[in-house]
Design a protein around this motif. Structure first.
Motif: not given
Length: 290
Positions: A91-99
């Motif tokens: 998740x840290x590298x493949x998901x935009x944690x803001x959106x």
């Protein structure tokens, strides 16, 4: 489409829920260890430490070794913890944690396990190093994911038949390492092996203290299993989960094992800490030279 907040849980500072990490905290090369104390053992070799944090059994330190940026993270014991660590690292590298949306461009991590293990073959000595080219998962983790396309179905069927596997237990699954990443570590110091990942340390690995096991002959059957000239070499508790989730998520993974016990001979290393240190040095040198 955004991932619901109930599925990807973030802390108040925007870090992922269990690991308490933000994207800038990790490198693309990840070393996993089981014991949180072993994180410091690995990073004591680093030239520079830039970040460290610990929450529960998950301790993370990022720094550099001979100019190579590396993150070391402790997973604790078992594939249930691997499920947390692998999903949150991804998740840290493949998901935009803001959106909370999946990124269009995929980032692949190199995940290298440095672990301890016990051999079940008489000819694999204590204090040797073993790389798991194949892992047989005796837990159920991978069956909770759409994963049949990465499993070696033929080997699984042969294993179930040989073991006379009880249907009340979870069905074993078989996954392989990333051969390209493994090639970096091949040397005359490394034994290539097939690792069984157990769901526990005592009964699931055939140990009997005050409780009887459901299959007293389990370790003998594990020792005698053969498929495509492969034999099961060692037992531990994380590798199959790491391999399975890494393949599904598009990361490269290998597992390096310090063989501290030989179950077939009933022996245990007289210098376990030295053997682990030697494997750590071996791993860091091969990473820095890759």
């Amino acid at each position: 489409m955004s991932i619901p907040a109930s599925e990807l849980i973030l802390n108040e500072d925007g870090s992922v829920y269990h690991l308490h990490l933000r994207p800038e905290h990790i490198a693309k090369t990840i070393i996993t260890v089981g014991d949180p104390d072993r994180v410091n053992t690995v990073t004591s070799h680093f030239d520079h430490i830039e970040f460290t944090i610990q929450k529960r059994e998950f301790k993370t330190t990022t720094g550099s070794y001979k100019g190579k940026r590396i993150t070391v993270i402790s997973t604790g014991i078992g594939t249930d913890n691997i499920d947390i660590v692998l999903n949150e690292l991804d998740a840290l590298v493949n998901i935009d944690l803001q959106t909370q949306k999946v990124k269009e461009k995929h980032t692949s991590l190199d995940i290298i396990r440095i672990g301890t293990s016990g051999s079940i073959q008489k000819d694999i000595p204590v204090n040797s190093f073993l790389i798991s080219t194949i892992a047989i998962g005796l837990d159920a983790l991978l069956h909770f994911y759409d994963s049949t396309h990465i499993q070696d179905q033929e080997m699984q069927k042969a294993f179930v038949k040989h073991m006379n596997w009880l249907p009340t237990k979870s069905e074993p699954y078989v996954v392989s390492c990333d051969e390209e990443l493994a090639h970096i570590f091949y040397s005359d110091k490394i034994i290539k092996g097939c690792t069984a990942t157990n769901i526990g340390f005592y009964g699931p690995q055939g140990r009997r203290l005050r409780l009887s096991t459901s299959d007293p002959a389990m370790n003998t059957k594990l020792e005698t299993f053969r498929f495509r000239e492969s034999a099961i070499t060692n037992l531990e508790m994380e590798t199959a989960g790491i391999y399975g989730l890494s393949k599904l998520l598009g990361h490269r993974a290998i597992s390096l094992n310090a063989i501290l016990a030989n179950r077939a001979n009933g022996t245990f290393s007289t210098r376990p800490n030295q053997t682990i240190q030697e494997l750590i040095t071996f791993t860091l040198e091969h990473i820095s030279n890759s």
